[in-house]
Design an enzyme around this catalytic site. Sequence first.
Site, PDB file in Angstrom:
ATOM      1  N   LYS A  13       0.831  -1.217   0.000  1.00 52.55           N
ATOM      2  CA  LYS A  13       0.000   0.000   0.000  1.00 52.55           C
ATOM      3  C   LYS A  13       0.861   1.262   0.000  1.00 52.55           C
ATOM      4  CE  LYS A  13      -2.052  -0.943   3.879  1.00 52.55           C
ATOM      5  NZ  LYS A  13      -1.517  -2.250   4.303  1.00 52.55           N
ATOM      6  N   ARG A  88      -9.937   1.388   7.888  1.00 57.47           N
ATOM      7  CA  ARG A  88      -9.572   0.023   8.237  1.00 57.47           C
ATOM      8  C   ARG A  88     -10.668  -0.669   9.026  1.00 57.47           C
ATOM      9  NH1 ARG A  88      -3.649   0.716   8.183  1.00 57.47           N
ATOM     10  NH2 ARG A  88      -2.601  -1.206   8.734  1.00 57.47           N
ATOM     11  N   ARG A 127      11.551  -6.750   5.709  1.00 54.73           N
ATOM     12  CA  ARG A 127      11.644  -5.358   6.165  1.00 54.73           C
ATOM     13  C   ARG A 127      12.165  -5.310   7.603  1.00 54.73           C
ATOM     14  NH1 ARG A 127       6.410  -1.721   5.865  1.00 54.73           N
ATOM     15  NH2 ARG A 127       5.755  -3.036   7.583  1.00 54.73           N
ATOM     16  N   ARG A 133      11.195  -2.095  12.426  1.00 54.16           N
ATOM     17  CA  ARG A 133       9.976  -1.443  12.879  1.00 54.16           C
ATOM     18  C   ARG A 133       9.427  -2.250  14.044  1.00 54.16           C
ATOM     19  NH1 ARG A 133       5.427   0.193   8.453  1.00 54.16           N
ATOM     20  NH2 ARG A 133       4.078  -1.096   9.732  1.00 54.16           N
ATOM     21  N   ARG A 144      -1.379  -8.747  13.057  1.00 60.42           N
ATOM     22  CA  ARG A 144      -1.809  -7.791  12.020  1.00 60.42           C
ATOM     23  C   ARG A 144      -2.553  -8.497  10.896  1.00 60.42           C
ATOM     24  NH1 ARG A 144       3.854  -5.489  11.022  1.00 60.42           N
ATOM     25  NH2 ARG A 144       2.991  -4.334   9.273  1.00 60.42           N
TER      26      ARG A 144
HETATM   27  P1  B4P Z   1       3.478  -1.992   2.652  1.00 56.84           P
HETATM   28  O1  B4P Z   1       2.296  -2.824   2.340  1.00 56.84           O
HETATM   29  O2  B4P Z   1       3.577  -0.729   1.916  1.00 56.84           O
HETATM   30  O3  B4P Z   1       3.383  -1.971   4.197  1.00 56.84           O
HETATM   31  P2  B4P Z   1       2.715  -0.926   5.116  1.00 56.84           P
HETATM   32  O4  B4P Z   1       2.245   0.294   4.392  1.00 56.84           O
HETATM   33  O5  B4P Z   1       3.727  -0.721   6.148  1.00 56.84           O
HETATM   34  O6  B4P Z   1       1.404  -1.680   5.633  1.00 56.84           O
HETATM   35  P3  B4P Z   1       0.953  -1.977   7.105  1.00 56.84           P
HETATM   36  O7  B4P Z   1      -0.494  -2.272   6.967  1.00 56.84           O
HETATM   37  O8  B4P Z   1       1.769  -3.065   7.682  1.00 56.84           O
HETATM   38  O9  B4P Z   1       1.312  -0.732   7.972  1.00 56.84           O
HETATM   39  P4  B4P Z   1       0.594   0.610   8.375  1.00 56.84           P
HETATM   40  O10 B4P Z   1       1.687   1.606   8.451  1.00 56.84           O
HETATM   41  O11 B4P Z   1      -0.554   0.939   7.496  1.00 56.84           O
HETATM   42  O12 B4P Z   1       4.916  -2.680   2.362  1.00 56.84           O
HETATM   43  C1  B4P Z   1       5.462  -3.721   3.114  1.00 56.84           C
HETATM   44  C2  B4P Z   1       6.819  -4.174   2.578  1.00 56.84           C
HETATM   45  O13 B4P Z   1       6.671  -4.799   1.302  1.00 56.84           O
HETATM   46  C3  B4P Z   1       7.835  -3.055   2.371  1.00 56.84           C
HETATM   47  O14 B4P Z   1       9.058  -3.478   2.895  1.00 56.84           O
HETATM   48  C4  B4P Z   1       7.924  -2.900   0.849  1.00 56.84           C
HETATM   49  O15 B4P Z   1       9.189  -2.487   0.419  1.00 56.84           O
HETATM   50  C5  B4P Z   1       7.635  -4.304   0.384  1.00 56.84           C
HETATM   51  N1  B4P Z   1       7.041  -4.334  -0.958  1.00 56.84           N
HETATM   52  C6  B4P Z   1       6.096  -3.503  -1.460  1.00 56.84           C
HETATM   53  N2  B4P Z   1       5.780  -3.843  -2.742  1.00 56.84           N
HETATM   54  C7  B4P Z   1       6.534  -4.958  -3.046  1.00 56.84           C
HETATM   55  C8  B4P Z   1       6.647  -5.798  -4.202  1.00 56.84           C
HETATM   56  N3  B4P Z   1       5.923  -5.585  -5.315  1.00 56.84           N
HETATM   57  N4  B4P Z   1       7.518  -6.831  -4.160  1.00 56.84           N
HETATM   58  C9  B4P Z   1       8.261  -7.071  -3.050  1.00 56.84           C
HETATM   59  N5  B4P Z   1       8.206  -6.310  -1.909  1.00 56.84           N
HETATM   60  C10 B4P Z   1       7.339  -5.257  -1.910  1.00 56.84           C
HETATM   61  O16 B4P Z   1       0.015   0.307   9.827  1.00 56.84           O
HETATM   62  C11 B4P Z   1       0.852   0.023  10.925  1.00 56.84           C
HETATM   63  C12 B4P Z   1       0.039   0.042  12.224  1.00 56.84           C
HETATM   64  O17 B4P Z   1      -0.471   1.381  12.469  1.00 56.84           O
HETATM   65  C13 B4P Z   1      -1.213  -0.846  12.282  1.00 56.84           C
HETATM   66  O18 B4P Z   1      -0.933  -2.176  12.650  1.00 56.84           O
HETATM   67  C14 B4P Z   1      -2.066  -0.085  13.337  1.00 56.84           C
HETATM   68  O19 B4P Z   1      -1.648  -0.393  14.643  1.00 56.84           O
HETATM   69  C15 B4P Z   1      -1.770   1.364  13.076  1.00 56.84           C
HETATM   70  N6  B4P Z   1      -2.741   2.001  12.162  1.00 56.84           N
HETATM   71  C16 B4P Z   1      -2.440   2.570  10.951  1.00 56.84           C
HETATM   72  N7  B4P Z   1      -3.549   3.071  10.394  1.00 56.84           N
HETATM   73  C17 B4P Z   1      -4.579   2.796  11.257  1.00 56.84           C
HETATM   74  C18 B4P Z   1      -5.978   3.058  11.216  1.00 56.84           C
HETATM   75  N8  B4P Z   1      -6.564   3.691  10.181  1.00 56.84           N
HETATM   76  N9  B4P Z   1      -6.738   2.627  12.252  1.00 56.84           N
HETATM   77  C19 B4P Z   1      -6.179   2.011  13.304  1.00 56.84           C
HETATM   78  N10 B4P Z   1      -4.864   1.733  13.407  1.00 56.84           N
HETATM   79  C20 B4P Z   1      -4.065   2.123  12.388  1.00 56.84           C
END
Ligand code: B4P
Length: 187
Positions: A13, A88, A127, A133, A144
């Site tokens: 994402k 979410r 990662r 992280r 998660r």
């Molecule tokens: P991403 O999928 O981009 O991971 P993310 O944005 O960190 O998603 P996540 O859901 O875990 O975290 P968020 O910050 O939203 O990429 C993951 C990895 O994959 C990276 O290393 C990337 O380089 C790699 N990658 C990407 N594309 C690739 C490809 N094509 N091939 C290979 N590798 C690839 O949320 C974190 C926490 O914040 C949640 O658990 C929650 O506690 C809180 N939170 C955030 N928003 C919230 C909300 N709206 N409500 C409640 N809690 C919330």
Amino acid sequence: MFILILGAPGSGKGTQGKILADRLGVPKITTGDILRDAVRTGTALGKEAKQYMDAGKLVPDSVVLGLIKDELAKPEAKEGAVLDGFPRTAGQAELVDRTLAEGGRRLNHILLLDVTEEELIRRLRGRAAVESRSDDTPEAIQTRLQVYQRDTAPLVAHYAQRGIVHRVPGTGTVEDIATEIKRIIGR
Ligand code: B4P
């Protein structure tokens, strides 16, 4: 244009959201980044959110809803934005729909990044090895993924009724996925 990028943790994402927002010239609103900044700077929001984030749980709607409303009210998000990491929960989806509608706006596309659980775990562990992280521990990753299935995946059905959900194969190179997204939304 308002576009929501939906997908499990690790589905890409953040990666695709940045490419898309840069191309469209709209802001990317990422609740995960905002919450991580709040934790880093030690604000009241950050102190409240940290315990949930570290455990891989969602930060409660009582904490997040105000943040989402403020972000959508910013002048730079008036004409469009890429929503990365929210809504979410059903409560967040309801707030987003209502807030956008109040300004005569609406979600135009939902991009659902489809990645197998095996690949999600491989990426998040990868990662963890470079970024350390605090929620990329094996236990938090498992939580998660479960929380995504329970609270967030049902939003797909909610939006599918409007015919705006596009399923995007999320496995492949970052460039190939970005090209597919460009094809789907037509710009
Ligand atoms: P991403 O999928 O981009 O991971 P993310 O944005 O960190 O998603 P996540 O859901 O875990 O975290 P968020 O910050 O939203 O990429 C993951 C990895 O994959 C990276 O290393 C990337 O380089 C790699 N990658 C990407 N594309 C690739 C490809 N094509 N091939 C290979 N590798 C690839 O949320 C974190 C926490 O914040 C949640 O658990 C929650 O506690 C809180 N939170 C955030 N928003 C919230 C909300 N709206 N409500 C409640 N809690 C919330």
